[in-house]
Design a protein around this motif. Structure first.
Motif, PDB file in Angstrom:
ATOM      1  N   LEU A 117       0.853  -1.185   0.000  1.00  0.00           N
ATOM      2  CA  LEU A 117       0.000   0.000   0.000  1.00  0.00           C
ATOM      3  C   LEU A 117       0.890   1.236   0.000  1.00  0.00           C
ATOM      4  N   ALA A 118       0.521   2.227  -0.767  1.00  0.00           N
ATOM      5  CA  ALA A 118       1.332   3.447  -0.886  1.00  0.00           C
ATOM      6  C   ALA A 118       1.359   4.239   0.412  1.00  0.00           C
ATOM      7  N   ASP A 119       0.347   4.068   1.235  1.00  0.00           N
ATOM      8  CA  ASP A 119       0.256   4.801   2.496  1.00  0.00           C
ATOM      9  C   ASP A 119      -0.475   3.901   3.489  1.00  0.00           C
ATOM     10  N   PRO A 120       0.048   3.745   4.694  1.00  0.00           N
ATOM     11  CA  PRO A 120      -0.615   2.874   5.671  1.00  0.00           C
ATOM     12  C   PRO A 120      -2.049   3.312   6.004  1.00  0.00           C
ATOM     13  N   ARG A 121      -2.341   4.579   5.783  1.00  0.00           N
ATOM     14  CA  ARG A 121      -3.703   5.053   6.065  1.00  0.00           C
ATOM     15  C   ARG A 121      -4.725   4.413   5.134  1.00  0.00           C
ATOM     16  N   ILE A 122      -4.274   3.918   3.969  1.00  0.00           N
ATOM     17  CA  ILE A 122      -5.189   3.219   3.067  1.00  0.00           C
ATOM     18  C   ILE A 122      -5.720   1.972   3.764  1.00  0.00           C
ATOM     19  N   GLY A 123      -4.841   1.243   4.425  1.00  0.00           N
ATOM     20  CA  GLY A 123      -5.267   0.051   5.165  1.00  0.00           C
ATOM     21  C   GLY A 123      -6.255   0.396   6.259  1.00  0.00           C
ATOM     22  N   SER A 124      -5.999   1.479   6.976  1.00  0.00           N
ATOM     23  CA  SER A 124      -6.919   1.925   8.027  1.00  0.00           C
ATOM     24  C   SER A 124      -8.271   2.320   7.447  1.00  0.00           C
ATOM     25  N   ALA A 125      -8.232   3.026   6.322  1.00  0.00           N
ATOM     26  CA  ALA A 125      -9.481   3.452   5.675  1.00  0.00           C
ATOM     27  C   ALA A 125     -10.283   2.243   5.212  1.00  0.00           C
ATOM     28  N   LEU A 126      -9.595   1.232   4.680  1.00  0.00           N
ATOM     29  CA  LEU A 126     -10.295   0.009   4.269  1.00  0.00           C
ATOM     30  C   LEU A 126     -10.937  -0.678   5.469  1.00  0.00           C
ATOM     31  N   GLY A 127     -10.235  -0.689   6.589  1.00  0.00           N
ATOM     32  CA  GLY A 127     -10.809  -1.252   7.815  1.00  0.00           C
ATOM     33  C   GLY A 127     -12.050  -0.490   8.247  1.00  0.00           C
ATOM     34  N   ASP A 128     -11.993   0.836   8.155  1.00  0.00           N
ATOM     35  CA  ASP A 128     -13.161   1.658   8.497  1.00  0.00           C
ATOM     36  C   ASP A 128     -14.321   1.367   7.552  1.00  0.00           C
ATOM     37  N   LEU A 129     -14.018   1.208   6.258  1.00  0.00           N
ATOM     38  CA  LEU A 129     -15.077   0.897   5.291  1.00  0.00           C
ATOM     39  C   LEU A 129     -15.691  -0.474   5.574  1.00  0.00           C
ATOM     40  N   LEU A 130     -14.858  -1.446   5.949  1.00  0.00           N
ATOM     41  CA  LEU A 130     -15.394  -2.762   6.302  1.00  0.00           C
ATOM     42  C   LEU A 130     -16.315  -2.669   7.514  1.00  0.00           C
ATOM     43  N   ASP A 131     -15.903  -1.890   8.505  1.00  0.00           N
ATOM     44  CA  ASP A 131     -16.761  -1.694   9.684  1.00  0.00           C
ATOM     45  C   ASP A 131     -18.075  -1.045   9.292  1.00  0.00           C
ATOM     46  N   LEU A 132     -18.030  -0.109   8.362  1.00  0.00           N
ATOM     47  CA  LEU A 132     -19.234   0.565   7.901  1.00  0.00           C
ATOM     48  C   LEU A 132     -20.171  -0.419   7.202  1.00  0.00           C
ATOM     49  N   VAL A 133     -19.607  -1.317   6.396  1.00  0.00           N
ATOM     50  CA  VAL A 133     -20.423  -2.311   5.712  1.00  0.00           C
ATOM     51  C   VAL A 133     -21.198  -3.140   6.730  1.00  0.00           C
ATOM     52  N   VAL A 134     -20.548  -3.505   7.809  1.00  0.00           N
ATOM     53  CA  VAL A 134     -21.220  -4.283   8.851  1.00  0.00           C
ATOM     54  C   VAL A 134     -22.332  -3.458   9.497  1.00  0.00           C
ATOM     55  N   GLN A 135     -22.123  -2.158   9.646  1.00  0.00           N
ATOM     56  CA  GLN A 135     -23.155  -1.296  10.215  1.00  0.00           C
ATOM     57  C   GLN A 135     -24.336  -1.145   9.272  1.00  0.00           C
ATOM     58  N   VAL A 136     -24.040  -1.058   7.986  1.00  0.00           N
ATOM     59  CA  VAL A 136     -25.095  -0.893   6.989  1.00  0.00           C
ATOM     60  C   VAL A 136     -25.916  -2.164   6.870  1.00  0.00           C
ATOM     61  N   ASP A 137     -25.261  -3.333   6.936  1.00  0.00           N
ATOM     62  CA  ASP A 137     -25.953  -4.612   6.840  1.00  0.00           C
ATOM     63  C   ASP A 137     -25.486  -5.505   7.979  1.00  0.00           C
ATOM     64  N   PRO A 138     -26.032  -5.310   9.189  1.00  0.00           N
ATOM     65  CA  PRO A 138     -25.564  -6.070  10.351  1.00  0.00           C
ATOM     66  C   PRO A 138     -25.839  -7.568  10.235  1.00  0.00           C
ATOM     67  N   ASN A 139     -26.740  -7.972   9.350  1.00  0.00           N
ATOM     68  CA  ASN A 139     -27.002  -9.400   9.176  1.00  0.00           C
ATOM     69  C   ASN A 139     -25.921 -10.081   8.344  1.00  0.00           C
ATOM     70  N   CYS A 140     -25.091  -9.269   7.714  1.00  0.00           N
ATOM     71  CA  CYS A 140     -24.047  -9.794   6.831  1.00  0.00           C
ATOM     72  C   CYS A 140     -22.958 -10.503   7.639  1.00  0.00           C
TER      73      CYS A 140
END
Length: 110
Positions: free
Chosen positions: A78-101
């Motif tokens: 990854l060009a910047d470690p913050r990309i990994g953090s942002a992806l983690g945040d997006l994954l957490d958001l997906v779980v919030q959007v669809d908690p049954n997932c």
């Protein structure tokens, strides 16, 4: 509030483009764990080496990954470690959007 310029919007759109392809998203998630060679990523993700090469070129063009030559191999990260953090945040958001997932028992997202 931060003023968002058209340049900022275009940069965010590039990230959206990168994430719009499942293989590119899986590459970014894999690189979140550790740097890897294209051949290893292709095997891990079950795609052809040609497809991996094309997807890595796209991610590199978007500025999301960078390379380090090592002997006859090239390692991607990854060009910047913050990309990994942002992806983690997006994954957490997906779980919030669809908690049954996803649940502690496992993830059923497909």
């Amino acid at each position: 509030m931060t003023v968002v310029s058209s340049t900022h919007a275009m940069a965010l759109a590039q990230l959206g483009h990168a994430l719009s392809d499942g293989t590119r998203t899986r590459i970014l998630l894999a690189l979140r764990e550790s740097p890897a060679r294209p051949s290893d990523l292709a095997e891990q993700l079950g795609v052809s080496r040609q497809s991996m090469s094309n997807q890595l070129a796209c991610l590199r063009g978007c500025g999301l990954v960078e390379t380090t030559p090592q002997g006859r191999s090239t390692w991607y990260r990854l060009a910047d470690p913050r990309i990994g953090s942002a992806l983690g945040d997006l994954l957490d958001l997906v779980v919030q959007v669809d908690p049954n997932c996803c649940s502690p028992e496992g993830c059923t997202c497909r």
